[in-house]
Design an enzyme around this catalytic site. Structure first.
Site, PDB file in Angstrom:
ATOM      1  N   HIS A 112       1.307   2.494   4.014  1.00 25.97           N
ATOM      2  CA  HIS A 112       0.403   3.631   4.159  1.00 25.97           C
ATOM      3  C   HIS A 112       0.640   4.323   5.497  1.00 25.97           C
ATOM      4  O   HIS A 112       1.099   3.697   6.460  1.00 25.97           O
ATOM      5  CB  HIS A 112      -1.034   3.117   4.063  1.00 25.97           C
ATOM      6  CG  HIS A 112      -2.063   4.167   3.748  1.00 25.97           C
ATOM      7  ND1 HIS A 112      -2.407   5.167   4.634  1.00 25.97           N
ATOM      8  CD2 HIS A 112      -2.840   4.357   2.651  1.00 25.97           C
ATOM      9  CE1 HIS A 112      -3.349   5.930   4.094  1.00 25.97           C
ATOM     10  NE2 HIS A 112      -3.627   5.460   2.878  1.00 25.97           N
ATOM     11  N   HIS A 137     -11.253  -2.272   1.280  1.00 27.38           N
ATOM     12  CA  HIS A 137     -11.473  -0.913   0.753  1.00 27.38           C
ATOM     13  C   HIS A 137     -12.270  -0.891  -0.557  1.00 27.38           C
ATOM     14  O   HIS A 137     -12.030  -0.063  -1.427  1.00 27.38           O
ATOM     15  CB  HIS A 137     -10.142  -0.170   0.575  1.00 27.38           C
ATOM     16  CG  HIS A 137     -10.300   1.310   0.789  1.00 27.38           C
ATOM     17  ND1 HIS A 137      -9.279   2.212   0.590  1.00 27.38           N
ATOM     18  CD2 HIS A 137     -11.376   2.052   1.178  1.00 27.38           C
ATOM     19  CE1 HIS A 137      -9.698   3.434   0.854  1.00 27.38           C
ATOM     20  NE2 HIS A 137     -10.977   3.355   1.218  1.00 27.38           N
ATOM     21  N   ASP A 143      -0.249  -0.911  -4.706  1.00 33.23           N
ATOM     22  CA  ASP A 143      -1.542  -0.517  -5.266  1.00 33.23           C
ATOM     23  C   ASP A 143      -1.468   0.780  -6.059  1.00 33.23           C
ATOM     24  O   ASP A 143      -2.344   1.070  -6.879  1.00 33.23           O
ATOM     25  CB  ASP A 143      -2.607  -0.414  -4.172  1.00 33.23           C
ATOM     26  CG  ASP A 143      -2.288   0.628  -3.106  1.00 33.23           C
ATOM     27  OD1 ASP A 143      -1.146   1.143  -3.065  1.00 33.23           O
ATOM     28  OD2 ASP A 143      -3.186   0.933  -2.290  1.00 33.23           O
ATOM     29  N   ASP A 161       0.841  -1.195   0.000  1.00 35.38           N
ATOM     30  CA  ASP A 161       0.000   0.000   0.000  1.00 35.38           C
ATOM     31  C   ASP A 161       0.880   1.250   0.000  1.00 35.38           C
ATOM     32  O   ASP A 161       1.647   1.469   0.940  1.00 35.38           O
ATOM     33  CB  ASP A 161      -0.884  -0.035   1.252  1.00 35.38           C
ATOM     34  CG  ASP A 161      -2.083   0.897   1.175  1.00 35.38           C
ATOM     35  OD1 ASP A 161      -2.074   1.815   0.341  1.00 35.38           O
ATOM     36  OD2 ASP A 161      -3.028   0.696   1.950  1.00 35.38           O
ATOM     37  N   ASP A 162       0.786   2.046  -1.065  1.00 32.45           N
ATOM     38  CA  ASP A 162       1.533   3.309  -1.167  1.00 32.45           C
ATOM     39  C   ASP A 162       3.047   3.096  -1.142  1.00 32.45           C
ATOM     40  O   ASP A 162       3.796   3.937  -0.625  1.00 32.45           O
ATOM     41  CB  ASP A 162       1.154   4.275  -0.034  1.00 32.45           C
ATOM     42  CG  ASP A 162      -0.234   4.865  -0.188  1.00 32.45           C
ATOM     43  OD1 ASP A 162      -0.952   4.480  -1.132  1.00 32.45           O
ATOM     44  OD2 ASP A 162      -0.618   5.708   0.647  1.00 32.45           O
ATOM     45  N   CYS A 203      -5.750   3.730  -4.409  1.00 39.42           N
ATOM     46  CA  CYS A 203      -6.004   2.443  -3.775  1.00 39.42           C
ATOM     47  C   CYS A 203      -7.262   1.739  -4.262  1.00 39.42           C
ATOM     48  O   CYS A 203      -7.187   0.654  -4.840  1.00 39.42           O
ATOM     49  CB  CYS A 203      -6.084   2.681  -2.272  1.00 39.42           C
ATOM     50  SG  CYS A 203      -6.820   1.355  -1.337  1.00 39.42           S
ATOM     51  N   LYS A 212       1.420   8.959  -5.953  1.00 37.30           N
ATOM     52  CA  LYS A 212       0.036   8.588  -5.670  1.00 37.30           C
ATOM     53  C   LYS A 212      -0.934   9.684  -6.090  1.00 37.30           C
ATOM     54  O   LYS A 212      -0.742  10.855  -5.772  1.00 37.30           O
ATOM     55  CB  LYS A 212      -0.122   8.302  -4.176  1.00 37.30           C
ATOM     56  CG  LYS A 212      -1.529   7.946  -3.735  1.00 37.30           C
ATOM     57  CD  LYS A 212      -1.587   7.706  -2.238  1.00 37.30           C
ATOM     58  CE  LYS A 212      -2.992   7.342  -1.778  1.00 37.30           C
ATOM     59  NZ  LYS A 212      -3.040   7.094  -0.315  1.00 37.30           N
TER      60      LYS A 212
END
Length: 481
Positions: free
Chosen positions: A218, A135, A276, A41-42, A79, A306
């Site tokens: 994240h 999510h 992601d 994530d990120d 995301c 992002k």
């Protein structure tokens, strides 16, 4: 924790011999593998060792060294859209998830008329599990993972949690099969431990699909002290914690692979890893956590991060590893996350009959043998205010809102997108703008913008917005019966 390579001498020997003896692979003559799909994530493009980072990721690096590094692998810029693209094999513009993410206050989710990857794999005889972050809808049970094809879910429904308390805005977002779990522990470690237990429970005669979706890296930037201590040399507090978060995730990936080895499952398990979206370079995209100081993610040579339709937001570090079946080395063929849907379903011996028209294409020959990609176009994203597409090496970015902007890049010569050549290539600009406009003409309305607009109208007429009640949402509906 022993790194993977200490128990993988056989895989090393295969790589050393150049993989020349590997048989030609096809979805038809390949055994149905277990599938472990690991999503970070990120994570910044450069923030793994195999891209030259000083962050320690020995287990991920070993998977990259003994597998295929996908150097032109694309995702959506944020995301929720990327996760939706993976689950559906379709661009999020098709069903209204193209804009931002699903906030906690919103009631929409991934439309239930989409036939998801775990549903297709379950129909093919796979045991399916999501361990980690979802999510893709939280306000009603019909959106939850166990209603969308997963036999088992452990982890978070929303997009961001405190790593130690597992809370967001004071409410617990940590579940096992629809029931709130109140427990202590670092989220990344808990997810890794649960993945190990899941593998240990599996019957070796029945294949499984494990979607292991970490919340790392994240915000908030939190890690156990032992990992922070590994990076005492990094003076910036955010970067030190960010590095610690990533190394903690790498350790859990190593534990998962070791468990496969222990169960004798490694040789018939394909492992996929990527982020992601690109690493976050914008404080306002950090989520609920207030971030002070410079953001730590590093997207290497790529512009933006992002949320951007530039390469830094959409081209991510990625690999696929399956001993004896995936040719090791660097793979520079074009691929988008939507391609994994048809690729994996066919590899599993499943059917695409229940799927809507896919944007993804079967990439098995490209992944296993390095054959030329059947994909000639990348759709980065299409929204009412912007869009970007790539055709061959030509990429057009178009911001339609005022002040409007059109940029054209030749990614073969300029992967960092420093040199806009739109003025010298008017015909190519016209062609790609038409493509974006055509895609825009067929896109679904943004579910986020539609819900916001309806709420604004109701407020304007003196009525409360139709948002989930905070108390029932967190303490009732999501806690299970």
């Amino acid at each position: 924790m022993r790194p993977i390579h200490l128990i993988s001498a056989l895989a090393l020997a295969v790589v050393a011999n150049g993989f020349s003896a590997a048989p030609k692979a096809s979805a038809q003559n390949t055994p149905r593998p277990n599938i472990i799909y690991v999503l970070a994530d990120d994570l910044g493009w450069k923030d793994v060792g195999f891209h030259g980072s000083d962050i320690k990721t020995p287990n991920i690096d070993w998977l990259a060294q003994t597998g295929a590094r996908l150097e032109q692998f694309y995702v959506e810029p944020m995301c929720t859209p990327t996760r939706a693209a993976l689950m559906t094999g379709r661009y999020p513009l098709r069903y209204g998830l193209q804009t931002l993410v699903i906030p906690a206050s919103m009631s929409y989710g991934l439309p239930t008329d989409e036939w998801l990857l775990p549903q297709a794999l379950k129909a093919a005889g796979y045991t399916t599990a999501l361990i980690g972050k979802w999510h893709l809808g939280h306000s009603e049970r019909k959106f939850w993972p166990t209603a969308r094809g997963f036999d088992y879910h452990y982890g978070a429904l929303l997009g961001e949690i405190d790593y130690f308390t597992h809370k967001i805005k004071g409410r617990t977002d940590w579940y096992r099969n629809g029931k709130v779990v109140e427990e202590q522990g670092y989220a990344t470690t808990l997810l890794g431990d649960d993945a190990v237990r899941f593998i240990d429970r599996q019957n070796s005669t029945k294949p499984f699909f494990l979607y292991l979706a970490f919340t790392a890296a994240h915000t908030p930037f939190q890690a156990p002290q032992k990992y922070l201590d590994m990076y005492k040399n990094i003076s910036d507090q955010n970067r030190r914690a960010y590095a610690a978060i990533i190394t903690a995730m790498d350790d859990e990936i190593g534990k998962v692979v070791q468990q496969l080895e222990k169960r004798g499952m490694r040789e018939n398990t394909v492992i996929i890893f990527h982020s992601d979206n690109g690493g976050n370079r914008s404080a306002h995209l950090g989520g609920e956590t207030e971030v002070t100081g410079p953001l730590p993610a590093d997207n290497g040579p790529y512009r933006g991060g992002k949320g951007d339709l530039y390469e830094g937001g959409t081209r991510v570090g990625s690999l696929i590893n399956w001993p004896g079946r995936i040719k090791p080395g660097i793979n520079n063929q074009l691929m988008h996350v939507v391609d994994y849907y048809p690729t994996l379903v066919k590899l599993a011996g499943g059917s695409l009959d229940k799927s809507k028209t896919l944007d993804g294409v079967d990439m098995w020959q490209t992944l296993s043998e390095g054959a030329p990609s059947p994909r000639k176009e990348i759709v980065y994203n299409i929204e009412i205010f912007r869009g970007a597409v790539r055709e061959g090496n030509w990429k057009l970015f178009w911001r339609a809102t005022l002040p409007s902007k059109v940029e054209l890049f030749d990614l073969a010569q300029d992967p960092s997108e420093k040199n806009d050549v739109a003025d010298q290539n008017a015909e190519k600009v016209r062609e790609l703008r038409n493509r974006i406009n055509d895609l825009g003409g067929g896109m679904a309305k943004s579910l986020l913008l539609e819900e916001i607009f309806k709420g604004v109208l109701k407020q304007a007429h003196g009525q409360p917005p139709a948002l989930p009640n905070e108390d029932s949402f967190y303490e009732g509906d999501l806690s299970g019966d």
